[in-house]
Design a protein around this motif. Structure first.
Motif, PDB file in Angstrom:
ATOM      1  N   THR A 113       0.840  -1.191   0.000  1.00 50.30           N
ATOM      2  CA  THR A 113       0.000   0.000   0.000  1.00 50.30           C
ATOM      3  C   THR A 113       0.873   1.238   0.000  1.00 50.30           C
ATOM      4  O   THR A 113       2.042   1.199   0.359  1.00 50.30           O
ATOM      5  N   VAL A 114       0.275   2.349  -0.423  1.00 54.43           N
ATOM      6  CA  VAL A 114       0.995   3.618  -0.419  1.00 54.43           C
ATOM      7  C   VAL A 114       1.241   4.024   1.037  1.00 54.43           C
ATOM      8  O   VAL A 114       0.304   4.122   1.820  1.00 54.43           O
ATOM      9  N   PRO A 115       2.492   4.228   1.436  1.00 54.44           N
ATOM     10  CA  PRO A 115       2.774   4.551   2.828  1.00 54.44           C
ATOM     11  C   PRO A 115       2.265   5.924   3.216  1.00 54.44           C
ATOM     12  O   PRO A 115       2.224   6.833   2.405  1.00 54.44           O
ATOM     13  N   ALA A 116       1.850   6.053   4.462  1.00 52.60           N
ATOM     14  CA  ALA A 116       1.395   7.345   4.961  1.00 52.60           C
ATOM     15  C   ALA A 116       2.594   8.275   5.121  1.00 52.60           C
ATOM     16  O   ALA A 116       3.680   7.846   5.492  1.00 52.60           O
ATOM     17  N   ILE A 117       2.389   9.538   4.808  1.00 50.92           N
ATOM     18  CA  ILE A 117       3.434  10.538   4.958  1.00 50.92           C
ATOM     19  C   ILE A 117       3.229  11.255   6.292  1.00 50.92           C
ATOM     20  O   ILE A 117       2.143  11.744   6.574  1.00 50.92           O
ATOM     21  N   PRO A 118       4.262  11.314   7.138  1.00 56.35           N
ATOM     22  CA  PRO A 118       4.115  12.004   8.417  1.00 56.35           C
ATOM     23  C   PRO A 118       3.714  13.457   8.217  1.00 56.35           C
ATOM     24  O   PRO A 118       4.100  14.083   7.239  1.00 56.35           O
ATOM     25  N   LYS A 119       2.947  13.993   9.163  1.00 58.64           N
ATOM     26  CA  LYS A 119       2.490  15.371   9.073  1.00 58.64           C
ATOM     27  C   LYS A 119       3.684  16.318   9.088  1.00 58.64           C
ATOM     28  O   LYS A 119       4.603  16.161   9.868  1.00 58.64           O
ATOM     29  N   THR A 120       3.657  17.271   8.204  1.00 61.63           N
ATOM     30  CA  THR A 120       4.745  18.233   8.095  1.00 61.63           C
ATOM     31  C   THR A 120       4.560  19.363   9.086  1.00 61.63           C
ATOM     32  O   THR A 120       3.452  19.835   9.303  1.00 61.63           O
ATOM     33  N   ALA A 121       5.659  19.781   9.695  1.00 63.22           N
ATOM     34  CA  ALA A 121       5.624  20.950  10.574  1.00 63.22           C
ATOM     35  C   ALA A 121       5.863  22.194   9.727  1.00 63.22           C
ATOM     36  O   ALA A 121       6.879  22.294   9.049  1.00 63.22           O
ATOM     37  N   LEU A 122       4.919  23.109   9.743  1.00 73.33           N
ATOM     38  CA  LEU A 122       5.028  24.341   8.980  1.00 73.33           C
ATOM     39  C   LEU A 122       4.731  25.501   9.913  1.00 73.33           C
ATOM     40  O   LEU A 122       3.647  25.607  10.477  1.00 73.33           O
ATOM     41  N   THR A 123       5.717  26.351  10.100  1.00 70.06           N
ATOM     42  CA  THR A 123       5.556  27.506  10.977  1.00 70.06           C
ATOM     43  C   THR A 123       6.054  28.758  10.270  1.00 70.06           C
ATOM     44  O   THR A 123       6.771  28.680   9.272  1.00 70.06           O
ATOM     45  N   VAL A 124       5.665  29.909  10.808  1.00 70.08           N
ATOM     46  CA  VAL A 124       6.105  31.188  10.256  1.00 70.08           C
ATOM     47  C   VAL A 124       6.915  31.919  11.314  1.00 70.08           C
ATOM     48  O   VAL A 124       6.488  32.041  12.467  1.00 70.08           O
ATOM     49  N   ARG A 125       8.100  32.385  10.923  1.00 67.42           N
ATOM     50  CA  ARG A 125       8.941  33.164  11.811  1.00 67.42           C
ATOM     51  C   ARG A 125       9.328  34.446  11.087  1.00 67.42           C
ATOM     52  O   ARG A 125      10.166  34.432  10.185  1.00 67.42           O
ATOM     53  N   GLY A 126       8.666  35.531  11.442  1.00 69.01           N
ATOM     54  CA  GLY A 126       8.919  36.799  10.757  1.00 69.01           C
ATOM     55  C   GLY A 126       8.498  36.716   9.302  1.00 69.01           C
ATOM     56  O   GLY A 126       7.343  36.458   8.989  1.00 69.01           O
ATOM     57  N   ASP A 127       9.458  36.904   8.385  1.00 68.95           N
ATOM     58  CA  ASP A 127       9.147  36.870   6.958  1.00 68.95           C
ATOM     59  C   ASP A 127       9.466  35.513   6.323  1.00 68.95           C
ATOM     60  O   ASP A 127       9.522  35.401   5.102  1.00 68.95           O
ATOM     61  N   THR A 128       9.659  34.486   7.164  1.00 70.71           N
ATOM     62  CA  THR A 128      10.104  33.187   6.664  1.00 70.71           C
ATOM     63  C   THR A 128       9.139  32.062   7.035  1.00 70.71           C
ATOM     64  O   THR A 128       8.711  31.956   8.196  1.00 70.71           O
ATOM     65  N   ILE A 129       8.806  31.229   6.048  1.00 69.85           N
ATOM     66  CA  ILE A 129       8.059  29.988   6.300  1.00 69.85           C
ATOM     67  C   ILE A 129       9.073  28.882   6.552  1.00 69.85           C
ATOM     68  O   ILE A 129       9.978  28.670   5.746  1.00 69.85           O
ATOM     69  N   LEU A 130       8.931  28.174   7.656  1.00 71.44           N
ATOM     70  CA  LEU A 130       9.811  27.063   7.992  1.00 71.44           C
ATOM     71  C   LEU A 130       9.077  25.757   7.715  1.00 71.44           C
ATOM     72  O   LEU A 130       8.002  25.509   8.262  1.00 71.44           O
ATOM     73  N   ILE A 131       9.644  24.918   6.854  1.00 76.95           N
ATOM     74  CA  ILE A 131       9.066  23.613   6.543  1.00 76.95           C
ATOM     75  C   ILE A 131      10.020  22.534   7.029  1.00 76.95           C
ATOM     76  O   ILE A 131      11.170  22.480   6.616  1.00 76.95           O
ATOM     77  N   SER A 132       9.545  21.664   7.919  1.00 82.39           N
ATOM     78  CA  SER A 132      10.344  20.530   8.363  1.00 82.39           C
ATOM     79  C   SER A 132       9.487  19.270   8.298  1.00 82.39           C
ATOM     80  O   SER A 132       8.299  19.298   8.578  1.00 82.39           O
ATOM     81  N   GLY A 133      10.104  18.155   7.891  1.00 81.98           N
ATOM     82  CA  GLY A 133       9.357  16.911   7.718  1.00 81.98           C
ATOM     83  C   GLY A 133       9.072  16.640   6.259  1.00 81.98           C
ATOM     84  O   GLY A 133       9.506  17.381   5.375  1.00 81.98           O
TER      85      GLY A 133
END
Length: 204
Positions: free
Chosen positions: A40-60
């Protein structure tokens, strides 16, 4: 680096319906897998997305939730964001392509905090200016299917993204090497090679 208008035209030529098609493809993979006993297609872990000032941080891992979150965020406060900072081992190629189109449209810069591997590199290459923070790495390898049932031509998908990188100003010599590593391996070019090839646009 490549012309932004040319890149947008390139994306539009084959991915105007990219998200809808991707959802259909992966839904089909799940259905076929359940009926045939394939993986089966594996589940993708939820991505952490936050905003710090003028920057979007994507982890995961990058998935369609990431795409939806970035799209909504930039629709609400487009003037606030200038940069997307990445720390990801990859994820869904179709989702990464969709995010890349959004970043190109908004002319956002990209940078890598620690690692940006596989599908994440498509998001990184969408940056207007592209920077690796100290000690950060970019990793490239061949694509692979999530299911035992063939749904996509991986060589064809790689060629689409090779053309995208070319449109972003990446050198022919680099393009010839980016998919040489097997899927279970990763090629990490050094900073100087990335700079010479046009993959990154800013030095240390």
């Amino acid at each position: 680096m490549g012309n932004s208008g040319d890149t947008l035209l390139y994306w539009g030529s084959y991915s105007a319906s990219i998200v809808a098609v991707a959802i259909m493809v992966f839904d089909a993979a799940t259905i076929i897998s359940s009926r045939t006993g394939a993986n089966t297609v594996p589940a993708i872990p939820k991505t952490a997305l936050t905003v710090r000032g003028d920057t979007i941080l994507i982890s995961g891992d990058i998935d369609f939730g990431t795409y939806d979150a970035i799209k909504s965020l930039l629709e609400e406060t487009p003037e606030q964001i200038t940069t997307v900072r990445l720390d990801s081992n990859g994820g869904r190629i179709y989702a990464a392509r969709g995010i890349a189109r959004i970043l190109i449209w908004h002319r956002l810069d990209t940078e890598v905090d620690k690692r940006c591997v596989s599908a994440c590199t498509l998001v990184f290459l969408a940056g207007y200016r592209r920077k690796l923070r100290e000690g950060a790495q970019l990793g490239f390898h061949q694509y692979a299917q999530s299911s035992d049932v063939p749904l996509l031509d991986t060589a064809e998908e790689q060629e689409k993204d090779r053309l995208f990188l070319k449109a972003r100003g990446v050198s022919e010599s680099f393009l010839g090497k980016m998919f040489q590593a097997e899927h279970n391996d990763i090629w990490f070019p050094d900073r100087q090679e990335l700079l010479t090839a046009g993959v990154i646009t800013d030095g240390p």
